[in-house]
Write a protein that holds these residues in place. Sequence first.
Motif, mmCIF file in Angstrom:
data_model
loop_
_atom_site.group_PDB
_atom_site.id
_atom_site.type_symbol
_atom_site.label_atom_id
_atom_site.label_comp_id
_atom_site.label_asym_id
_atom_site.label_seq_id
_atom_site.Cartn_x
_atom_site.Cartn_y
_atom_site.Cartn_z
ATOM 1 N N GLN A 123 0.914 -1.246 -0.047
ATOM 2 C CA GLN A 123 0.002 0.045 -0.012
ATOM 3 C C GLN A 123 0.902 1.300 -0.145
ATOM 4 O OE1 GLN A 123 -3.072 -0.229 3.125
ATOM 5 N NE2 GLN A 123 -3.915 -1.954 2.071
ATOM 6 N N LEU A 124 2.063 1.252 0.475
ATOM 7 C CA LEU A 124 2.885 2.581 0.571
ATOM 8 C C LEU A 124 4.307 2.025 0.536
ATOM 9 C CD1 LEU A 124 3.180 5.453 1.396
ATOM 10 C CD2 LEU A 124 3.184 4.620 4.001
ATOM 11 N N ILE A 125 4.945 3.016 -0.624
ATOM 12 C CA ILE A 125 6.526 2.773 -0.590
ATOM 13 C C ILE A 125 7.057 4.202 -0.188
ATOM 14 C CG2 ILE A 125 8.463 2.382 -1.674
ATOM 15 C CD1 ILE A 125 6.870 1.009 -3.768
ATOM 16 N N VAL A 126 7.820 4.258 0.788
ATOM 17 C CA VAL A 126 8.403 5.677 1.376
ATOM 18 C C VAL A 126 9.870 5.694 1.031
ATOM 19 C CG1 VAL A 126 9.479 6.861 3.332
ATOM 20 C CG2 VAL A 126 7.124 5.664 3.363
ATOM 21 N N VAL A 127 10.304 6.757 0.114
ATOM 22 C CA VAL A 127 11.558 6.627 -0.268
ATOM 23 C C VAL A 127 12.227 8.209 0.327
ATOM 24 C CG1 VAL A 127 13.296 7.102 -2.322
ATOM 25 C CG2 VAL A 127 10.882 5.721 -2.740
#
Length: 743
Positions: free
Chosen positions: A326-330
């Motif tokens: 649901q989420l990718i943080v970069v």
Amino acid sequence: MIVGVQPLAGFDKLLHYKVPETLVAAVRPGSLVRVPIMNRSHLAMVLEINAVPDVPVAKLKLVSAALHEFPALTPDLIHLARWMHNYYAARMESVFEAMIPGAVRDGTRLKQEKYLTVPKTVNPDELAAIRKKAPQQARLIEFLQQQFRPVKKSLVLSRLDVTAAVAAALVKRGLVHEETRFIERVAYADNWTGGEVVTGLPPTLNEEQSTVVDSVGASLAKQKFQVHLLKGVTGSGKTEVYLRLIEKVLASGGSAIYLVPEVALTPQTVARLRGRFEAAGHRTVVWHSHLSEGERLDGWNALAKGEARVVVGARSAVFAPVQNLQLIVVDEEHEPAYKQDETPRYHGRDVAVYRAKLASAVCLLGSATPSLESFENVRSGKYLLNTMTKRVDDKKMPDIHIVDMRIEIMRQRGLVTLSRKLVDKMQGRFERKEQMILFINRRGYSSSMQCRKCGHVETCPHCSVSMTYHRADETLKCHLCGHQRGAPSVCPSCAAPDIRWRGLGTQRVEEAVRRVLPRARLERMDTDTMSKKHRFREILGDFRAGKIDILIGTQMIGKGLDFPNVTLVGLVDADLSMHVPDFRANERTFQLLVQVAGRAGRGDRSGEVVVQTFSPQADAIQFAKQSDFDGFAAAELEMRKKFNYPPYRHLIHHIFRGPNPEKIMFFAEHWAKQVEKALGDAVEIRGPTPSPIEKAKDEYRFQIWYFCARATKVVPELVRLQAEVKWPDDVTQVLDVDPMSLM
Ligand code: ADP
Ligand code: ZN
């Protein structure tokens, strides 16, 4: 059933096989299988199911085995692999190699161990009752309650001298939890964060943070693809925002990937993350290059099975086989470290965006100094912008002083390492027992040797780059090929005795500091000292504990460090990153200044930054002094637009290497004509020319630049042409799409 498979080594094409009845259940798209090719067994990835073969069915051979009970790649990841193959001109097998850990690819069978934990606190009355009826069971519970982490079953049983039946009874009642793991996970967790798990109550979000969490949260709720760019000044609490959003995802049953430029350099972030999520019962997989095969396989399995739903890691963690992403943080999305500099030459951030798109997930890019690529995507409406302008608790942004080193040199009559201003401030800090960090800019050609009289610079005989002077053993070393030799005492060209060192290595700065502050406790962190594996963490630990006054190092150490007692940061040589042949030189310099300044004044006392430069009027330096990202971006983007550089066009770097320069040049010119004929207006060709580093490791290097509006159009054409043209054997060529380093 007939499947199309891609062998993992040596054959870059789809082959067809029949699947025997016994394997039908285990063979799905993304499964790893063994197949016979010319009487030898090969590993292959299943890409198509119910495929239509190009040979008669009767001639097809059988798949001989399936490696795992579940596919190694999900349909999304297969799609992603194909995209990388096309976009980055990378062979499928190299893409699979990047995506799937070796231990998984080999189908390594590792020893499994059973582990025990107590899932929840057993209430005292119940425990008392058990103690009466079954003292051995009580002993086991009590022991496990004292352990912070799962313990190896065999170890516990023999330590407490109880039988497996005792444990089994408790497992049955749900009082003890049993799980199977490949290795003792504790090992790596402790190695990498010093066992440090930062716990404590999460802070109350401030207004700016809440706004961002709500805004990104709204996108998460929609379950649609969206990229957010979080532009937040250093110390504005971005990490806390990431944590809250990941918590939301976990609560709704989803998975999250958290990318950092370099795990080894962010032990603090990892500790914070684990503290938060593990306290809530979520196993956190830490993905980094120093994992053992077993650890990697264990983490990978946990993610693939959905037992773990959060992973933190560097670039390659973007391929984590998580369920329901649901989420990718970069984090620090502007970092060039996200780009892999060997095949497949992918950019972790860009792959993250594409993967999020495939998964209908949200991608959150965060930075105090966003890349101009991402910022332009905000301006064109592709990404949503979220901004945090204040440090948490209204801490002041540090004051930035610019020191003009041209004047300083006249004043002090000679080459100066530390300016008067920096020395004064350092002495003040030392007396007040506050800590400092001195940064050395390593992006340029630092520490080269230059004759004062004739200007001669010593270069490597194998590579056309200047050699680096190492004072410790009085040697000159080439950082490209490793060539080294003793440092001369007189100029090799004009024999003048006063040879001097241009640029400032960490060692030289250390010596200068020792002269002005002989009693200060110093520690130096650079790649030379860091080759000793655990040294890095040790030094950071000592610095945090106040056992070190001054830390000296390259900007690599600056990333994400949060030391409240640091009130002074010095950047000894701001210019070096500006004088490199790279259109991103200004952007790099600006980022460097803002990021290192961000290390000062994170505690109760406000911070100061001293920047030493020979070009104090440069845009990058002036905008950084004002912490004015928008101003800088506007000016720089205008320049990029004028020259039609990225982000306005894609850039593809074509590198040719070989022992014979005339031959390479001849073929490269011939090739350029072919490309021009085939692609016409779709691409602007510059070159061939010798590379900035003309010779490396005894090979000559030439390059061609392609500028184009659509890389997806141009790259496949180049690859097609490459296959048509006959190349001499001794010319190696590499295509680098969206390169981050132009050397
Ligand atoms: P950034 O990543 O933007 O540089 P961090 O997330 O590391 O900033 O936050 C800086 C410090 O402020 C950390 O020590 C963090 O624990 C703390 N912090 C973050 N948010 C808050 C808050 N709302 N209240 C108090 N402290 C906070
Ligand atoms: Zn060399």
